[in-house]
Design a protein around this motif. Structure first.
Motif, PDB file in Angstrom:
ATOM      1  N   SER A 152      -0.887  -4.375  -2.766  1.00 30.29           N
ATOM      2  CA  SER A 152      -0.870  -5.204  -1.560  1.00 30.29           C
ATOM      3  C   SER A 152       0.547  -5.725  -1.341  1.00 30.29           C
ATOM      4  O   SER A 152       1.149  -6.277  -2.264  1.00 30.29           O
ATOM      5  CB  SER A 152      -1.860  -6.355  -1.768  1.00 30.29           C
ATOM      6  N   ILE A 153       1.065  -5.544  -0.139  1.00 28.09           N
ATOM      7  CA  ILE A 153       2.401  -6.070   0.190  1.00 28.09           C
ATOM      8  C   ILE A 153       2.225  -6.992   1.391  1.00 28.09           C
ATOM      9  O   ILE A 153       1.707  -6.578   2.432  1.00 28.09           O
ATOM     10  CB  ILE A 153       3.386  -4.921   0.504  1.00 28.09           C
ATOM     11  N   THR A 154       2.622  -8.233   1.234  1.00 26.95           N
ATOM     12  CA  THR A 154       2.324  -9.234   2.272  1.00 26.95           C
ATOM     13  C   THR A 154       3.585  -9.983   2.731  1.00 26.95           C
ATOM     14  O   THR A 154       4.566 -10.081   1.991  1.00 26.95           O
ATOM     15  CB  THR A 154       1.274 -10.237   1.734  1.00 26.95           C
ATOM     16  N   PRO A 155       3.529 -10.535   3.931  1.00 33.96           N
ATOM     17  CA  PRO A 155       4.710 -11.176   4.537  1.00 33.96           C
ATOM     18  C   PRO A 155       4.760 -12.682   4.258  1.00 33.96           C
ATOM     19  O   PRO A 155       3.846 -13.246   3.660  1.00 33.96           O
ATOM     20  CB  PRO A 155       4.466 -10.925   6.021  1.00 33.96           C
ATOM     21  N   TRP A 156       5.808 -13.311   4.777  1.00 35.59           N
ATOM     22  CA  TRP A 156       6.032 -14.732   4.516  1.00 35.59           C
ATOM     23  C   TRP A 156       5.320 -15.636   5.522  1.00 35.59           C
ATOM     24  O   TRP A 156       5.259 -16.833   5.314  1.00 35.59           O
ATOM     25  CB  TRP A 156       7.541 -15.033   4.509  1.00 35.59           C
ATOM     26  N   ASN A 157       4.817 -15.099   6.633  1.00 38.16           N
ATOM     27  CA  ASN A 157       4.326 -16.028   7.664  1.00 38.16           C
ATOM     28  C   ASN A 157       2.962 -16.638   7.337  1.00 38.16           C
ATOM     29  O   ASN A 157       2.671 -17.753   7.751  1.00 38.16           O
ATOM     30  CB  ASN A 157       4.349 -15.396   9.063  1.00 38.16           C
ATOM     31  N   ALA A 179      -0.353  -7.280  -6.407  1.00 37.20           N
ATOM     32  CA  ALA A 179       0.112  -7.922  -5.180  1.00 37.20           C
ATOM     33  C   ALA A 179       1.615  -8.159  -5.237  1.00 37.20           C
ATOM     34  O   ALA A 179       2.127  -8.653  -6.246  1.00 37.20           O
ATOM     35  CB  ALA A 179      -0.614  -9.251  -4.992  1.00 37.20           C
ATOM     36  N   LYS A 180       2.295  -7.790  -4.142  1.00 38.07           N
ATOM     37  CA  LYS A 180       3.708  -8.136  -4.012  1.00 38.07           C
ATOM     38  C   LYS A 180       3.866  -9.048  -2.803  1.00 38.07           C
ATOM     39  O   LYS A 180       3.847  -8.602  -1.653  1.00 38.07           O
ATOM     40  CB  LYS A 180       4.581  -6.892  -3.811  1.00 38.07           C
ATOM     41  N   PRO A 181       4.012 -10.352  -3.050  1.00 39.76           N
ATOM     42  CA  PRO A 181       4.230 -11.258  -1.916  1.00 39.76           C
ATOM     43  C   PRO A 181       5.672 -11.150  -1.426  1.00 39.76           C
ATOM     44  O   PRO A 181       6.533 -10.579  -2.105  1.00 39.76           O
ATOM     45  CB  PRO A 181       3.973 -12.630  -2.533  1.00 39.76           C
ATOM     46  N   ALA A 182       5.938 -11.713  -0.253  1.00 39.48           N
ATOM     47  CA  ALA A 182       7.310 -11.748   0.261  1.00 39.48           C
ATOM     48  C   ALA A 182       8.160 -12.624  -0.662  1.00 39.48           C
ATOM     49  O   ALA A 182       7.674 -13.642  -1.183  1.00 39.48           O
ATOM     50  CB  ALA A 182       7.304 -12.320   1.675  1.00 39.48           C
ATOM     51  N   SER A 183       9.412 -12.251  -0.819  1.00 37.98           N
ATOM     52  CA  SER A 183      10.268 -13.007  -1.749  1.00 37.98           C
ATOM     53  C   SER A 183      10.569 -14.412  -1.216  1.00 37.98           C
ATOM     54  O   SER A 183      10.898 -15.309  -1.974  1.00 37.98           O
ATOM     55  CB  SER A 183      11.565 -12.252  -2.028  1.00 37.98           C
ATOM     56  N   ASP A 213      13.945  -7.581  -4.680  1.00 38.73           N
ATOM     57  CA  ASP A 213      14.257  -6.194  -4.300  1.00 38.73           C
ATOM     58  C   ASP A 213      12.961  -5.508  -3.843  1.00 38.73           C
ATOM     59  O   ASP A 213      12.340  -4.739  -4.584  1.00 38.73           O
ATOM     60  CB  ASP A 213      14.893  -5.451  -5.482  1.00 38.73           C
ATOM     61  N   ALA A 214      12.575  -5.821  -2.607  1.00 35.17           N
ATOM     62  CA  ALA A 214      11.298  -5.311  -2.072  1.00 35.17           C
ATOM     63  C   ALA A 214      11.293  -3.788  -2.032  1.00 35.17           C
ATOM     64  O   ALA A 214      10.259  -3.156  -2.253  1.00 35.17           O
ATOM     65  CB  ALA A 214      11.080  -5.868  -0.669  1.00 35.17           C
ATOM     66  N   GLU A 215      12.455  -3.227  -1.760  1.00 31.91           N
ATOM     67  CA  GLU A 215      12.531  -1.771  -1.620  1.00 31.91           C
ATOM     68  C   GLU A 215      12.182  -1.088  -2.946  1.00 31.91           C
ATOM     69  O   GLU A 215      11.395  -0.139  -2.982  1.00 31.91           O
ATOM     70  CB  GLU A 215      13.958  -1.427  -1.168  1.00 31.91           C
ATOM     71  N   ILE A 217      10.491  -2.382  -5.566  1.00 35.71           N
ATOM     72  CA  ILE A 217       9.081  -2.617  -5.939  1.00 35.71           C
ATOM     73  C   ILE A 217       8.189  -1.748  -5.041  1.00 35.71           C
ATOM     74  O   ILE A 217       7.245  -1.104  -5.506  1.00 35.71           O
ATOM     75  CB  ILE A 217       8.721  -4.119  -5.788  1.00 35.71           C
ATOM     76  N   GLY A 218       8.512  -1.725  -3.763  1.00 35.15           N
ATOM     77  CA  GLY A 218       7.717  -0.950  -2.806  1.00 35.15           C
ATOM     78  C   GLY A 218       7.730   0.535  -3.143  1.00 35.15           C
ATOM     79  O   GLY A 218       6.706   1.220  -3.015  1.00 35.15           O
ATOM     80  N   ARG A 219       8.855   1.028  -3.596  1.00 32.82           N
ATOM     81  CA  ARG A 219       8.951   2.453  -3.937  1.00 32.82           C
ATOM     82  C   ARG A 219       8.013   2.775  -5.102  1.00 32.82           C
ATOM     83  O   ARG A 219       7.300   3.776  -5.091  1.00 32.82           O
ATOM     84  CB  ARG A 219      10.409   2.801  -4.275  1.00 32.82           C
ATOM     85  N   PHE A 232      -0.835  -3.195   3.644  1.00 33.40           N
ATOM     86  CA  PHE A 232       0.432  -3.836   4.006  1.00 33.40           C
ATOM     87  C   PHE A 232       0.262  -4.675   5.259  1.00 33.40           C
ATOM     88  O   PHE A 232      -0.391  -4.261   6.216  1.00 33.40           O
ATOM     89  CB  PHE A 232       1.482  -2.742   4.249  1.00 33.40           C
ATOM     90  N   THR A 233       0.859  -5.846   5.267  1.00 33.07           N
ATOM     91  CA  THR A 233       1.037  -6.607   6.499  1.00 33.07           C
ATOM     92  C   THR A 233       2.523  -6.917   6.612  1.00 33.07           C
ATOM     93  O   THR A 233       3.108  -7.465   5.668  1.00 33.07           O
ATOM     94  CB  THR A 233       0.226  -7.919   6.491  1.00 33.07           C
ATOM     95  N   GLY A 234       3.107  -6.563   7.733  1.00 38.92           N
ATOM     96  CA  GLY A 234       4.538  -6.817   7.909  1.00 38.92           C
ATOM     97  C   GLY A 234       5.054  -6.085   9.134  1.00 38.92           C
ATOM     98  O   GLY A 234       4.280  -5.762  10.045  1.00 38.92           O
ATOM     99  N   SER A 235       6.338  -5.818   9.123  1.00 36.55           N
ATOM    100  CA  SER A 235       6.961  -5.232  10.308  1.00 36.55           C
ATOM    101  C   SER A 235       6.590  -3.754  10.457  1.00 36.55           C
ATOM    102  O   SER A 235       6.295  -3.069   9.478  1.00 36.55           O
ATOM    103  CB  SER A 235       8.477  -5.367  10.199  1.00 36.55           C
ATOM    104  N   THR A 236       6.644  -3.293  11.689  1.00 41.17           N
ATOM    105  CA  THR A 236       6.338  -1.881  11.956  1.00 41.17           C
ATOM    106  C   THR A 236       7.344  -0.973  11.261  1.00 41.17           C
ATOM    107  O   THR A 236       6.971   0.075  10.722  1.00 41.17           O
ATOM    108  CB  THR A 236       6.297  -1.639  13.480  1.00 41.17           C
ATOM    109  N   LYS A 240       6.123   1.866   8.666  1.00 46.31           N
ATOM    110  CA  LYS A 240       6.361   3.311   8.844  1.00 46.31           C
ATOM    111  C   LYS A 240       6.987   3.910   7.586  1.00 46.31           C
ATOM    112  O   LYS A 240       6.635   5.014   7.163  1.00 46.31           O
ATOM    113  CB  LYS A 240       7.281   3.552  10.050  1.00 46.31           C
ATOM    114  N   LEU A 241       7.903   3.160   7.002  1.00 50.04           N
ATOM    115  CA  LEU A 241       8.550   3.633   5.775  1.00 50.04           C
ATOM    116  C   LEU A 241       7.512   3.785   4.654  1.00 50.04           C
ATOM    117  O   LEU A 241       7.474   4.798   3.940  1.00 50.04           O
ATOM    118  CB  LEU A 241       9.630   2.615   5.370  1.00 50.04           C
ATOM    119  N   LEU A 242       6.647   2.784   4.522  1.00 51.95           N
ATOM    120  CA  LEU A 242       5.636   2.833   3.462  1.00 51.95           C
ATOM    121  C   LEU A 242       4.663   3.985   3.700  1.00 51.95           C
ATOM    122  O   LEU A 242       4.242   4.663   2.750  1.00 51.95           O
ATOM    123  CB  LEU A 242       4.881   1.494   3.383  1.00 51.95           C
ATOM    124  N   LEU A 243       4.317   4.226   4.963  1.00 53.50           N
ATOM    125  CA  LEU A 243       3.418   5.350   5.269  1.00 53.50           C
ATOM    126  C   LEU A 243       4.045   6.666   4.826  1.00 53.50           C
ATOM    127  O   LEU A 243       3.382   7.522   4.240  1.00 53.50           O
ATOM    128  CB  LEU A 243       3.131   5.403   6.774  1.00 53.50           C
TER     129      LEU A 243
END
Ligand code: ADP
Length: 487
Positions: A152-157, A179-183, A213-215, A217-219, A232-236, A240-243
């Motif tokens: 799970s990758i989640t944003p700060w909002n 889970a990887k929360p936003a830094s 280093d989200a990139e 961890i995400g990789r 994932f919840t976050g920017s488009t 797209k990169l994660l997809l």
């Protein structure tokens, strides 16, 4: 962070039921957006820790999956109760790292908890099917099984609720979670882990890896073959990169990405209801939500009256530190966010928008943007195409329903849309024509655990909450039973 409940403040990652530092001892800072002051210094995890967490989640999977639905349900229900018992503490942590006003933070904790409660109930309702077979000696049975390890990758909002609604659904069906929360906002996620452990979630079933280093961890989360699903919840752009990264190992994905919500006001709208809805849908979290209104599309007959009434309401905000009780709007998340909102307003003004109110960085401090109302917005402006993510109202004008709808749908995004009209035919017609996953009709309070949250087009795929939300975390297995002879 003196008044905060120290039991809930954790500065290490939570892996395999243990609180752990990064292997290289690295740390990163979490800052309070209201003041820039340091809230905490945390273990800075990277790919290595993500891998360990995945392995722990994989090891914990067989026993968690084997529990009865009722056992998992009871653990989740205890988690829900504990979150609500600690609502005030969790809200204070949230405000300290995120900036939103305390009243909203309390609301977010209850909102996040409602998903844990909901999925504790849904855990018991993951039904299969028995399908009539084409031959008498066979039976077709469909069962649903957990997908496996979920990243799970989640944003700060919404640092609590975005994680709660993913993790609760995953855990309910028998998946385990990394889970990887936003830094910017990891403390809320770590506090959830504290309460999860207290509720009886076994070691390795729910892990939290935080780092700046989200990139990296995400990789790891997207490449590791043991991860079977990424939510994932976050920017488009990041979605797209994660997809793309997930394509390598053909993972299941749920993507809750950016929006560009239109808010249409027709001439026949109830003006006061529309203004109240607009205020709620635009300014939550200082405009930093993915379902916040991005474009107000107002029919020409009601345009001036709506602009004037809205500006009156917008003028009432009191900006400040969200922890102070008289504050009604907090800061933006960081200086980069303020700069982006400022640029978008300048772009609009440069292209003919008129500032009715606000328009710049607030005198309260460099982290704050003035609540702003712009009139005469047009499709050439960045505000039409991009997510503002700040407290800026931009009013566009339209003549006919068809013109308004075309403008509303003129975006690659399709998360939320809202409109106000008292004409019952138009409510159906426009509701069906809007290209969005969620449509509020004379209503903007659309998010709740009982309804399916999610978008279409470039706003993503998958649904969170409701009976549909659980489907994102199960695989369908068809078993064909053969050789069944008659008696
Ligand atoms: P926002 O604009 O809300 O910060 P992001 O999409 O950048 O949206 O961030 C949402 C989440 O995605 C955060 O947890 C962030 O750390 C994470 N993230 C950002 N970039 C990447 C990446 N390249 N790989 C994986 N996760 C990422």
């Amino acid at each position: 962070m003196s008044p905060l409940n120290s039991k809930l403040i954790k500065t290490q990652c939570y892996m395999d039921g243990c609180w752990q530092d990064a292997a290289d001892g690295g740390r990163f800072e979490v800052l309070n957006p209201a003041s820039g002051e340091r809230v905490a210094e945390l273990a800075n995890a990277g790919a290595k820790e993500a891998k360990l967490a995945i392995e722990a989640a994989h090891a914990a999977l067989p026993a968690w999956r084997a529990k009865t639905a009722k056992e998992r349900s009871q653990i989740l229900h205890r988690w829900f109760r504990l979150v609500m018992d600690h609502q005030e503490d969790l809200a204070q942590i949230l405000t300290a790292e995120q900036g939103k006003v305390l009243a909203e933070a309390r609301g977010e904790i209850a909102y996040g908890a409602s998903y844990i409660e909901w999925f504790s109930e849904e855990a018991k309702r993951v039904y299969g099917d028995v399908i009539p077979a084409p031959a008498g000696d066979r039976r077709i049975v469909v069962i649903k099984q957990p997908v496996g390890v979920v990243a799970s990758i989640t944003p700060w909002n919404f640092p609590n609720a975005m994680l709660a609604r993913k993790a609760a659904a995953a855990l309910a069906v028998g998946c385990t979670v990394v889970a990887k929360p936003a830094s910017e906002t990891p403390l809320s996620a770590l506090a959830l882990a504290v309460l999860g452990e207290e509720a009886g979630i076994p070691p390795g079933v729910f892990n939290v890896v935080c780092g700046d280093d989200a990139e990296a961890i995400g990789r790891e989360l997207t490449a590791h073959p043991l991860v079977r699903k990424v939510t994932f919840t976050g920017s488009t752009a990041v979605g797209k990169l994660l997809l793309k990264q997930c394509a390598e190992t053909v993972k299941k994905t749920s993507m809750e990405l950016g929006g560009n919500a239109p808010f249409m006001v027709f001439d026949d709208a109830d003006l006061e209801a529309a203004v109240a809805g607009a205020m709620a849908a635009k300014f939550r979290n200082a405009g930093q939500t993915c379902v916040c209104v991005n474009r107000f599309l107002v029919q020409e007959g009601i345009y001036d009256a709506f602009a004037a009434r809205l500006a009156e309401e917008v003028a009432k905000f009191k900006l400040g530190n969200g922890a102070e009780s008289d504050t009604t709007m907090g800061p933006l998340i960081h200086g980069k966010a303020v700069a982006k909102v400022k640029e978008m307003v300048e772009d609009a003004v440069g292209k003919g928008a008129e500032v009715l109110m606000g328009g710049g960085v607030s005198a309260v401090g460099p982290e704050y943007f003035e609540p702003t109302v712009l009139i005469n917005a047009s499709a050439e402006m960045r505000i039409h195409a991009e997510e503002i993510f700040g407290p800026v109202v931009a009013l566009f004008r339209f003549k006919s329903e068809a013109e308004g709808l075309a403008l509303a749908n003129e975006t690659p995004f399709g998360l939320a849309a809202y409109f106000y009209t008292q004409d019952a035919s138009r409510q159906w017609r426009v509701g069906e024509a809007l290209e969005a996953g969620m449509v509020g009709i004379n209503e903007t309070g659309i998010s709740n655990e009982m309804a399916p949250f999610g978008g279409i087009k470039e706003s993503g795929s998958g649904r969170e909450g409701s009976k549909y939300g659980i489907e994102d975390y199960v695989e369908i297995k068809y078993m064909c039973m053969g050789g069944i002879s008659g008696s």
